[in-house]
Design an enzyme around this catalytic site. Structure first.
Site, PDB file in Angstrom:
ATOM      1  N   HIS A  53     -23.009 -16.582   2.152  1.00 14.04           N
ATOM      2  CA  HIS A  53     -23.154 -17.555   3.232  1.00 14.04           C
ATOM      3  C   HIS A  53     -23.590 -16.832   4.505  1.00 14.04           C
ATOM      4  O   HIS A  53     -23.351 -15.630   4.661  1.00 14.04           O
ATOM      5  CB  HIS A  53     -21.840 -18.286   3.478  1.00 14.04           C
ATOM      6  CG  HIS A  53     -21.464 -19.234   2.394  1.00 14.04           C
ATOM      7  ND1 HIS A  53     -20.569 -20.255   2.596  1.00 14.04           N
ATOM      8  CD2 HIS A  53     -21.845 -19.331   1.093  1.00 14.04           C
ATOM      9  CE1 HIS A  53     -20.411 -20.941   1.475  1.00 14.04           C
ATOM     10  NE2 HIS A  53     -21.182 -20.392   0.547  1.00 14.04           N
ATOM     11  N   GLU A  55     -22.490 -16.811   7.580  1.00 13.55           N
ATOM     12  CA  GLU A  55     -21.431 -16.166   8.356  1.00 13.55           C
ATOM     13  C   GLU A  55     -20.972 -14.875   7.696  1.00 13.55           C
ATOM     14  O   GLU A  55     -20.748 -13.864   8.366  1.00 13.55           O
ATOM     15  CB  GLU A  55     -20.242 -17.129   8.532  1.00 13.55           C
ATOM     16  CG  GLU A  55     -20.587 -18.390   9.281  1.00 13.55           C
ATOM     17  CD  GLU A  55     -21.106 -19.527   8.402  1.00 13.55           C
ATOM     18  OE1 GLU A  55     -21.160 -20.662   8.898  1.00 13.55           O
ATOM     19  OE2 GLU A  55     -21.469 -19.297   7.221  1.00 13.55           O
TER      20      GLU A  55
END
Length: 156
Positions: A53, A55
Site C-alpha cells: 500500500h 503508506e
C-alpha cells in the site's frame, strides 16, 4: 507547512499511479522537519504484494533513508484514508500526525470497493470464531524467543 500543497502532491501521484497501470488510486508522502523523506504509491498489483500500500511503501522508503525503524515527529500525507494495516504501521512507526485528502466514506461513495468489510465484521469476534480462524497452540519453547529478546534488550 502547506498541508494542502502536500496533499495535492499525493493526489497527483495517485492519479499518475492509476494512469500508469501500476496500482490503485493511492499515494502517500512522509515529511520530517519540512523535508519529504518518503514517497509511496499503491503497488499491490504491480508487485503481487498485498502489503504494498502507498503508506507502507512511503514508510519503508523513509525508514531506509533514515536508517531507523521509527519516524517520530514525521507527518504522513495520504490521498485517501489509510486502511487498518496502514494505520497500524503508522502507529508502529511513531508518525506524529496524518492528513488525508479523501475520507473512507468518500472512497466508498466514489465506487472504490470495501475489501475489508469482512475484516471489520470479524475483528470483533474471538480469534477462533472469525471467518479466517486464528488458533493458538503453545508448543515447547514457544516463549523462548521472547525470553532471549528480553535478555538481550536488557529489560527486566
Amino acid at each position: 507547512m502547506d498541508h494542502r500543497h502536500l496533499l495535492k502532491q499525493a493526489v497527483d501521484m495517485a492519479c499518475e499511479n492509476v494512469r500508469s497501470g501500476r496500482g490503485g488510486p493511492f499515494a502517500a508522502l512522509i515529511v520530517l522537519d519540512g523535508e519529504v523523506i518518503g514517497r509511496g504509491v499503491n503497488e499491490v498489483t504491480a508487485l503481487n504484494d498485498p502489503t504494498a500500500h502507498a503508506e507502507i511503501q512511503a514508510i519503508r522508503e523513509a525508514c531506509r533513508r533514515l536508517q531507523r525503524s521509527r519516524l517520530d515527529g514525521a507527518i504522513l500525507y495520504a490521498s485517501g484514508e489509510p486502511c487498518p494495516m496502514c494505520t497500524a504501521a503508522i502507529y508502529w512507526a511513531g508518525i506524529q500526525s496524518v492528513y488525508v485528502a479523501c475520507s473512507k466514506r468518500e472512497l466508498l461513495e466514489a465506487g472504490y470497493p470495501d475489501g475489508l468489510a469482512r475484516y471489520h465484521q470479524d475483528i470483533r469476534k474471538p480469534p477462533e470464531k472469525r471467518s479466517i480462524p486464528f488458533h493458538t497452540i503453545p508448543v515447547e519453547g514457544y516463549l523462548e524467543p521472547f525470553r532471549i529478546w528480553k535478555e538481550l534488550a536488557g529489560s527486566d
